[in-house]
Structures are given as C-alpha cells and as structure tokens.
Scaffold this motif. Structure first.
Motif, PDB file in Angstrom:
ATOM      1  N   ALA A 138       2.939   1.836  -3.362  1.00 16.25           N
ATOM      2  CA  ALA A 138       1.778   2.409  -4.375  1.00 16.25           C
ATOM      3  C   ALA A 138       1.593   3.982  -4.118  1.00 16.25           C
ATOM      4  O   ALA A 138       1.728   4.446  -5.121  1.00 16.25           O
ATOM      5  N   LEU A 139       1.429   4.385  -2.783  1.00 16.44           N
ATOM      6  CA  LEU A 139       1.397   5.703  -2.457  1.00 16.44           C
ATOM      7  C   LEU A 139       2.497   6.699  -3.234  1.00 16.44           C
ATOM      8  O   LEU A 139       2.375   7.395  -3.595  1.00 16.44           O
ATOM      9  N   TYR A 175       0.816  -1.015  -0.016  1.00 21.32           N
ATOM     10  CA  TYR A 175      -0.102  -0.110   0.031  1.00 21.32           C
ATOM     11  C   TYR A 175       1.156   1.168   0.110  1.00 21.32           C
ATOM     12  O   TYR A 175       0.677   2.190  -0.875  1.00 21.32           O
ATOM     13  N   GLU A 233      -7.006   5.770  -2.686  1.00 20.83           N
ATOM     14  CA  GLU A 233      -8.245   4.600  -3.039  1.00 20.83           C
ATOM     15  C   GLU A 233      -7.613   3.783  -3.771  1.00 20.83           C
ATOM     16  O   GLU A 233      -7.899   2.527  -3.866  1.00 20.83           O
ATOM     17  N   GLU A 234      -6.681   4.117  -4.757  1.00 20.65           N
ATOM     18  CA  GLU A 234      -6.222   3.029  -5.885  1.00 20.65           C
ATOM     19  C   GLU A 234      -5.266   2.134  -5.008  1.00 20.65           C
ATOM     20  O   GLU A 234      -5.139   0.819  -5.206  1.00 20.65           O
ATOM     21  N   ALA A 235      -4.553   2.670  -4.113  1.00 23.23           N
ATOM     22  CA  ALA A 235      -3.397   2.181  -3.263  1.00 23.23           C
ATOM     23  C   ALA A 235      -4.140   0.836  -2.372  1.00 23.23           C
ATOM     24  O   ALA A 235      -3.319  -0.157  -2.165  1.00 23.23           O
ATOM     25  N   GLN A 236      -5.390   1.153  -1.871  1.00 14.82           N
ATOM     26  CA  GLN A 236      -5.809   0.097  -1.168  1.00 14.82           C
ATOM     27  C   GLN A 236      -6.029  -1.318  -2.091  1.00 14.82           C
ATOM     28  O   GLN A 236      -5.855  -2.228  -1.231  1.00 14.82           O
ATOM     29  N   ARG A 253       4.438   5.766  -5.373  1.00 12.57           N
ATOM     30  CA  ARG A 253       4.380   5.674  -6.888  1.00 12.57           C
ATOM     31  C   ARG A 253       3.404   6.499  -7.430  1.00 12.57           C
ATOM     32  O   ARG A 253       3.042   6.310  -8.769  1.00 12.57           O
ATOM     33  N   GLY A 254       2.634   7.341  -6.781  1.00  7.60           N
ATOM     34  CA  GLY A 254       1.887   8.101  -7.143  1.00  7.60           C
ATOM     35  C   GLY A 254       0.140   7.654  -7.297  1.00  7.60           C
ATOM     36  O   GLY A 254      -0.548   8.581  -7.682  1.00  7.60           O
ATOM     37  N   TYR A 255       0.072   6.567  -6.741  1.00 10.20           N
ATOM     38  CA  TYR A 255      -1.523   6.179  -6.677  1.00 10.20           C
ATOM     39  C   TYR A 255      -2.037   7.024  -5.578  1.00 10.20           C
ATOM     40  O   TYR A 255      -1.459   7.430  -4.648  1.00 10.20           O
ATOM     41  N   SER A 256      -3.374   7.191  -5.834  1.00 10.00           N
ATOM     42  CA  SER A 256      -4.253   7.627  -4.913  1.00 10.00           C
ATOM     43  C   SER A 256      -4.512   6.780  -3.679  1.00 10.00           C
ATOM     44  O   SER A 256      -4.325   5.508  -4.009  1.00 10.00           O
ATOM     45  N   TYR A 278      -3.722  -2.634  -3.478  1.00  9.59           N
ATOM     46  CA  TYR A 278      -2.509  -3.529  -3.361  1.00  9.59           C
ATOM     47  C   TYR A 278      -2.201  -4.202  -2.066  1.00  9.59           C
ATOM     48  O   TYR A 278      -1.477  -5.009  -1.805  1.00  9.59           O
TER      49      TYR A 278
END
Length: 308
Positions: free
Chosen positions: A199-200, A196, A207-210, A202-205, A212
């Motif tokens: 992913a953050l 998680y 919500e998107e990182a959840q 790497r630029g994910y929001s 992972y």
C-alpha cells in the motif's frame, strides 16, 4: 494464519575468543572508538555467527527454522585464508503443525542448492533467485501432493545471507528481515513483502496503509512461483559489522530500532561474547514480542586492518 521449534543453539566462531568484558563496558569502549573504513577488496580477519530460536510465550510449537554453515579456508593460492558463510532463516505458516514443515523444507532446500553451486566465488544474483524458486517449488509440490487448499496451504518466509570474505549477497521473501549494524547505527536492508508495504508503494500514507495489515504478499510455497521475483543485493563490508537475520517475532513493534543502543551497539566490540549478547536480545524479545516465535541469526564480521 501465521503460526510461528524448542530452543535451538548453533554458535559458530572462526576466530579465537578475545578477553571478555561486560556488555556495558563494551558499549562505552565502542562509542569511543574511531570509525575506520576499509577498501572493499579487504579480506576478513574475523567471522563469527550465532543462531537462536524460541517458541515464545503464547505459541504451542515453533514454526521458525534456521541454518548456519561457516568455513575458513587456507590454500596455497589463498595463504591469508578465506572466510565463507551461508545463513538461512525461515518462518513457516499454514497451521495444523505444517508451518514447521515448510520452513525446514525450504531451509534445507536452499542450503543444499546453494552449497552445491558455490565454488570459489559467490553464486550470482540470478543464482540466488533460482535457489528461491527451487525452494518455492519444493514446498509448493508438497502442498499439491497433500491436496492442501486455502488457508491450509503451507508456506514460509525466507532470508538468505552469503558471505565471501568482505563481500555479501542476500535475498529474501516475506517479512523475515535482514538488518545491518555498524557504528553509524542500525539499518533495515530488506523491505517486508506484505500488504502494508504494498500500500505504501502504491502511494497510500502510513496511516491509510495500516488498514491493509501485515498479510504476506509473497512467500515460498503457497503459489507456483510466477510472481515470486525475489531480488537479491550485493554489498561490501568496509568496517566492523553485525548482520542480523530475524523472524517477525523479533522485529515486531520496532523492537530492534527501539533498543539499538541498549542491546545491539555493544555487539560491535569483538571482546564481547556474541552468544551472550544474542541471548539477552532473545530475552528482551520474549518480554516484548512473546506472542510469536522468535528467531535471530547474528553474523559479526571484522575486515583486515589496512597496512597503509
């Protein structure tokens, strides 16, 4: 899979106990006390620590392990005395009752390595990295000897705090955390090594990182260590402070952030019993996060009052 030992209690205090008051009284009195920041060169007038671990409500065994070493020195060249503490918390994984092997092995390796190299001053940040690499090698080689593969390989998280009077140095691997509590509030000092957070970064929001999940990206033992690269930090204690090392069974679901006022802030009053406060926190964690093992090591420090 993260599986996360019977109740262990290691309270240590290096200061006489002050008059006892209730937690609610302490919280009210502390809220009325003015903040006093002190020079980073100040020594400590008090250092206390308490550790607790519990299997939780759903696990059959405990894969967490912790260690507390705390001393007070008074020598001719240090007539006012010197406080020193080494605090380690590890949360094992690996299944088949091997997670506790990894966490205990890593804790004891870190403790032996750091104590043997700690003279008058704190080990360097590079020294802490070498300690982590040594613990990683110990668990990794155990995996290799037992020919463990895939999800059967054991590993562990680790968070290490070293105290030398008002100077603190810490390092961590995995999702076991270190928090700092002052009158300004609660601050998470470490960032989880998991999918998680990666992913953050790497630029994910959020919500998107959840998507992972919480899978660990770093741990001691599963891998040889080339990608470990633990980063340590150094800071100074300038006001009454509690450092809290915790496994994810305690920190899950923002438990500490959501209960800072009710279960943490009163710990800053040195008239409160630190052990009782941590017991209450463990009870809360079992109610809210009993799905996992729960471990906490609390370190309470008070700098010397300024003579100015």
């Amino acid at each position: 899979m993260k599986d996360n030992h019977q109740l262990l209690t290691h309270p240590q205090k290096s200061t006489p106990k002050m008059g006892s008051v209730s937690y609610q009284e302490a919280l009210k009195k502390w809220s009325e006390r003015p903040t006093q920041l002190l020079s980073s060169s100040q020594s400590l007038s008090s250092l206390e620590s308490v550790g607790r671990t519990d299997v939780g409500r759903e696990r059959t065994h405990n894969e967490d392990y912790f260690s507390i070493d705390q001393q007070y020195f008074c020598t001719p060249d240090l007539p006012d005395g010197s406080y020193r503490g080494l605090y380690i918390l590890c949360d094992g994984m690996g299944g088949m009752a091997k997670g506790e092997v990894a966490s205990e092995l890593a804790t004891k390796t870190l403790r032996s390595y750091l104590n043997s190299r700690w003279q008058r001053h704190l080990p360097t940040e590079i020294g802490l990295e070498l300690a982590m690499n040594t613990a990683n090698k110990a668990v990794y080689e155990r995996n290799q000897r037992e020919q463990r593969t895939g999800s059967g390989r054991m590993g562990t998280t680790a968070v290490v705090v070293m105290v030398n009077n008002s100077h603190i140095r810490y390092v961590h691997i995995g999702d076991s955390r270190l928090y700092r509590l002052t009158r300004q509030g609660l601050q998470q000092l470490t960032t989880d090594h998991n999918a998680y957070e990666r992913a953050l970064q790497r630029g994910y929001s959020p919500e998107e990182a959840q998507a992972y999940g919480p899978q660990l990206t770093k741990a001691l033992g599963p891998w040889s260590g080339e990608s470990l690269h633990p980063q340590s930090q150094t800071l100074a204690v300038e006001e009454d402070t509690v450092f809290l090392l915790c496994s994810d069974g305690l920190s899950d679901h923002n438990l500490l952030e959501n209960h800072t006022q009710s279960h943490l802030m009163g710990l800053l009053d040195f008239r409160t019993d630190l052990a009782n406060g941590i017991d209450q926190l463990m009870t809360l964690a079992n109610q809210k996060n009993g799905h996992d093992n729960i471990t906490a090591v609390a370190v309470r420090l008070r700098p010397q009052q300024s003579s100015v």
